[in-house]
Scaffold this motif. Sequence first.
Motif, PDB file in Angstrom:
ATOM      1  N   SER A 177       0.835  -1.203   0.000  1.00 42.75           N
ATOM      2  CA  SER A 177       0.000   0.000   0.000  1.00 42.75           C
ATOM      3  C   SER A 177       0.875   1.259   0.000  1.00 42.75           C
ATOM      4  N   PRO A 178       0.508   2.264  -0.805  1.00 41.62           N
ATOM      5  CA  PRO A 178       1.290   3.503  -0.821  1.00 41.62           C
ATOM      6  C   PRO A 178       1.352   4.178   0.559  1.00 41.62           C
ATOM      7  N   ASP A 179       0.401   3.895   1.432  1.00 39.12           N
ATOM      8  CA  ASP A 179       0.422   4.529   2.764  1.00 39.12           C
ATOM      9  C   ASP A 179       1.225   3.714   3.771  1.00 39.12           C
ATOM     10  N   ARG A 180       1.876   2.652   3.299  1.00 39.02           N
ATOM     11  CA  ARG A 180       2.745   1.801   4.135  1.00 39.02           C
ATOM     12  C   ARG A 180       2.048   1.282   5.394  1.00 39.02           C
ATOM     13  N   GLY A 196      -3.473   2.217   7.022  1.00 36.90           N
ATOM     14  CA  GLY A 196      -4.876   1.779   7.065  1.00 36.90           C
ATOM     15  C   GLY A 196      -5.806   2.620   6.208  1.00 36.90           C
ATOM     16  N   LEU A 197      -5.236   3.456   5.338  1.00 35.82           N
ATOM     17  CA  LEU A 197      -6.079   4.372   4.564  1.00 35.82           C
ATOM     18  C   LEU A 197      -6.593   3.754   3.260  1.00 35.82           C
ATOM     19  N   ALA A 198      -5.957   2.693   2.796  1.00 36.12           N
ATOM     20  CA  ALA A 198      -6.465   2.035   1.586  1.00 36.12           C
ATOM     21  C   ALA A 198      -7.820   1.390   1.930  1.00 36.12           C
ATOM     22  N   ARG A 199      -8.659   1.290   0.923  1.00 42.16           N
ATOM     23  CA  ARG A 199     -10.049   0.963   1.222  1.00 42.16           C
ATOM     24  C   ARG A 199     -10.308  -0.498   1.600  1.00 42.16           C
ATOM     25  N   ASP A 200      -9.305  -1.363   1.505  1.00 35.83           N
ATOM     26  CA  ASP A 200      -9.546  -2.716   2.017  1.00 35.83           C
ATOM     27  C   ASP A 200      -9.756  -2.678   3.528  1.00 35.83           C
ATOM     28  N   MET A 248      -3.633  -5.295 -11.195  1.00 41.66           N
ATOM     29  CA  MET A 248      -4.982  -4.708 -11.060  1.00 41.66           C
ATOM     30  C   MET A 248      -5.591  -4.317 -12.400  1.00 41.66           C
ATOM     31  N   LYS A 249      -4.717  -4.066 -13.377  1.00 43.82           N
ATOM     32  CA  LYS A 249      -5.205  -3.603 -14.688  1.00 43.82           C
ATOM     33  C   LYS A 249      -5.249  -4.740 -15.703  1.00 43.82           C
ATOM     34  N   GLU A 250      -4.982  -5.960 -15.240  1.00 44.50           N
ATOM     35  CA  GLU A 250      -4.972  -7.102 -16.161  1.00 44.50           C
ATOM     36  C   GLU A 250      -6.324  -7.833 -16.129  1.00 44.50           C
ATOM     37  N   LEU A 264     -11.056   9.308   8.524  1.00 39.65           N
ATOM     38  CA  LEU A 264      -9.647   8.990   8.801  1.00 39.65           C
ATOM     39  C   LEU A 264      -8.722   9.529   7.714  1.00 39.65           C
ATOM     40  N   ARG A 265      -9.229   9.546   6.493  1.00 36.00           N
ATOM     41  CA  ARG A 265      -8.412   9.988   5.356  1.00 36.00           C
ATOM     42  C   ARG A 265      -8.084  11.477   5.463  1.00 36.00           C
ATOM     43  N   ALA A 266      -8.850  12.224   6.294  1.00 37.86           N
ATOM     44  CA  ALA A 266      -8.641  13.671   6.421  1.00 37.86           C
ATOM     45  C   ALA A 266      -7.718  14.027   7.579  1.00 37.86           C
ATOM     46  N   GLY A 269     -10.432  -1.740 -12.269  1.00 34.86           N
ATOM     47  CA  GLY A 269      -9.053  -2.118 -11.980  1.00 34.86           C
ATOM     48  C   GLY A 269      -8.559  -1.602 -10.642  1.00 34.86           C
ATOM     49  N   GLN A 270      -9.394  -1.755  -9.617  1.00 41.63           N
ATOM     50  CA  GLN A 270      -9.022  -1.254  -8.290  1.00 41.63           C
ATOM     51  C   GLN A 270      -9.178  -2.347  -7.230  1.00 41.63           C
ATOM     52  N   ILE A 271      -8.700  -2.033  -6.036  1.00 44.44           N
ATOM     53  CA  ILE A 271      -8.997  -2.853  -4.865  1.00 44.44           C
ATOM     54  C   ILE A 271      -9.902  -2.006  -3.972  1.00 44.44           C
ATOM     55  N   PRO A 272     -10.666  -2.603  -3.067  1.00 44.38           N
ATOM     56  CA  PRO A 272     -10.773  -4.028  -2.821  1.00 44.38           C
ATOM     57  C   PRO A 272     -11.872  -4.670  -3.673  1.00 44.38           C
ATOM     58  N   PHE A 302     -17.562  -5.454  -6.039  1.00 44.47           N
ATOM     59  CA  PHE A 302     -16.577  -4.382  -5.896  1.00 44.47           C
ATOM     60  C   PHE A 302     -17.347  -3.189  -5.340  1.00 44.47           C
ATOM     61  N   GLU A 303     -16.637  -2.123  -4.999  1.00 45.22           N
ATOM     62  CA  GLU A 303     -17.187  -0.925  -4.343  1.00 45.22           C
ATOM     63  C   GLU A 303     -17.392  -1.212  -2.850  1.00 45.22           C
ATOM     64  N   THR A 304     -16.645  -0.481  -2.051  1.00 46.88           N
ATOM     65  CA  THR A 304     -16.682  -0.759  -0.612  1.00 46.88           C
ATOM     66  C   THR A 304     -18.072  -0.529  -0.009  1.00 46.88           C
ATOM     67  N   GLY A 305     -18.810   0.439  -0.552  1.00 48.41           N
ATOM     68  CA  GLY A 305     -20.161   0.667  -0.035  1.00 48.41           C
ATOM     69  C   GLY A 305     -21.015  -0.580  -0.212  1.00 48.41           C
TER      70      GLY A 305
HETATM   71  N1  GTB Z   1     -15.155   3.722  -4.992  1.00 51.96           N
HETATM   72  C1  GTB Z   1     -14.227   2.625  -4.839  1.00 51.96           C
HETATM   73  C2  GTB Z   1     -14.530   1.866  -3.550  1.00 51.96           C
HETATM   74  O1  GTB Z   1     -15.047   2.472  -2.600  1.00 51.96           O
HETATM   75  O2  GTB Z   1     -14.280   0.654  -3.492  1.00 51.96           O
HETATM   76  C3  GTB Z   1     -12.813   3.209  -4.856  1.00 51.96           C
HETATM   77  C4  GTB Z   1     -11.756   2.124  -4.852  1.00 51.96           C
HETATM   78  C5  GTB Z   1     -10.359   2.741  -4.865  1.00 51.96           C
HETATM   79  O3  GTB Z   1     -10.197   3.966  -4.941  1.00 51.96           O
HETATM   80  N2  GTB Z   1      -9.356   1.881  -4.746  1.00 51.96           N
HETATM   81  C6  GTB Z   1      -7.980   2.350  -4.747  1.00 51.96           C
HETATM   82  C7  GTB Z   1      -7.217   1.705  -5.892  1.00 51.96           C
HETATM   83  O4  GTB Z   1      -7.369   0.551  -6.170  1.00 51.96           O
HETATM   84  C8  GTB Z   1      -7.311   1.925  -3.438  1.00 51.96           C
HETATM   85  S1  GTB Z   1      -8.059   2.714  -2.040  1.00 51.96           S
HETATM   86  N3  GTB Z   1      -6.345   2.487  -6.535  1.00 51.96           N
HETATM   87  C9  GTB Z   1      -5.513   1.984  -7.596  1.00 51.96           C
HETATM   88  C10 GTB Z   1      -5.927   2.489  -8.931  1.00 51.96           C
HETATM   89  O5  GTB Z   1      -6.984   3.138  -9.063  1.00 51.96           O
HETATM   90  O6  GTB Z   1      -5.174   2.213  -9.868  1.00 51.96           O
HETATM   91  C11 GTB Z   1      -7.553   4.438  -2.332  1.00 51.96           C
HETATM   92  C12 GTB Z   1      -6.305   4.775  -1.589  1.00 51.96           C
HETATM   93  C13 GTB Z   1      -5.090   4.586  -2.156  1.00 51.96           C
HETATM   94  C14 GTB Z   1      -3.936   4.982  -1.471  1.00 51.96           C
HETATM   95  C15 GTB Z   1      -4.052   5.542  -0.235  1.00 51.96           C
HETATM   96  N4  GTB Z   1      -2.915   5.961   0.469  1.00 51.96           N
HETATM   97  O7  GTB Z   1      -1.793   5.646   0.097  1.00 51.96           O
HETATM   98  O8  GTB Z   1      -3.034   6.678   1.489  1.00 51.96           O
HETATM   99  C16 GTB Z   1      -5.287   5.712   0.342  1.00 51.96           C
HETATM  100  C17 GTB Z   1      -6.424   5.317  -0.343  1.00 51.96           C
END
Ligand code: GTB
Length: 212
Positions: free
Chosen positions: A11-14, A17-21, A45-47, A172-174, A57-60, A70-73
Amino acid sequence: MTIIITAFEKSPDRGMGLARDTRVRWALEEVGQPYDVRLVSFKAMKEPAHLSLHPFGQIPTYEEGDLALFETGAIVLHLAQRHAGLLPSDADAKARAITWMFAALNTLEPPILELFTVRILEGDKPWASERLSLVLDRARTRFGQLSARLGDADWLDGAFSAGDLMMVSVLLRARSSGLLDEFPNLAAYVARGEARPAYQRAFAAQMAINAK
Ligand code: GTB
């Protein structure tokens, strides 16, 4: 049936806990469902294999037998509707809790993401500081409104719900912007969410991956 979610390989945030998983892990912990995690790289993710699960092409993502979401909501709502612990049984209270989930995702998260964009992604642009003050004001307005509604309550509508899980996750992201500190009741609300044992387990699980 084993639940499998996807998360960043790194995760880019190391592991902050900010990534949406993290919010999906938190929901799984709140409802007591075990899960496995498949880690994916930015390239993977893009494959096609991942795109068949997540069109953007995103997580989670979330897999449970033949069901792929998909979509955390949608994922958190699915868990909250299938298992006890995240939604009240009273129909009106349930509808209000779901309303707070939407408010978190549609009303609070957009200005918070704008803040992130201008501070981090556009921080080197000549107009960044001017735009930052506009974006901060927009976010501050929403925080003020949320703060007024929360007042001195522990949670947004009675007992802790999926609405609080989503709102705390979004707020938390803010934190790094300092905006949360302007609203002590919101800062305390977020801290209450983070103190929940289920959140602690979710945070530790994603940190264990990213600390490697
Ligand atoms: N609306 C979707 C959802 O709620 O599931 C949004 C999903 C989303 O944005 N996923 C991001 C992703 O896969 C990861 S969480 N990005 C890769 C891409 O689009 O190629 C967003 C995120 C990323 C990094 C940080 N960080 O480093 O702090 C925080 C949150």
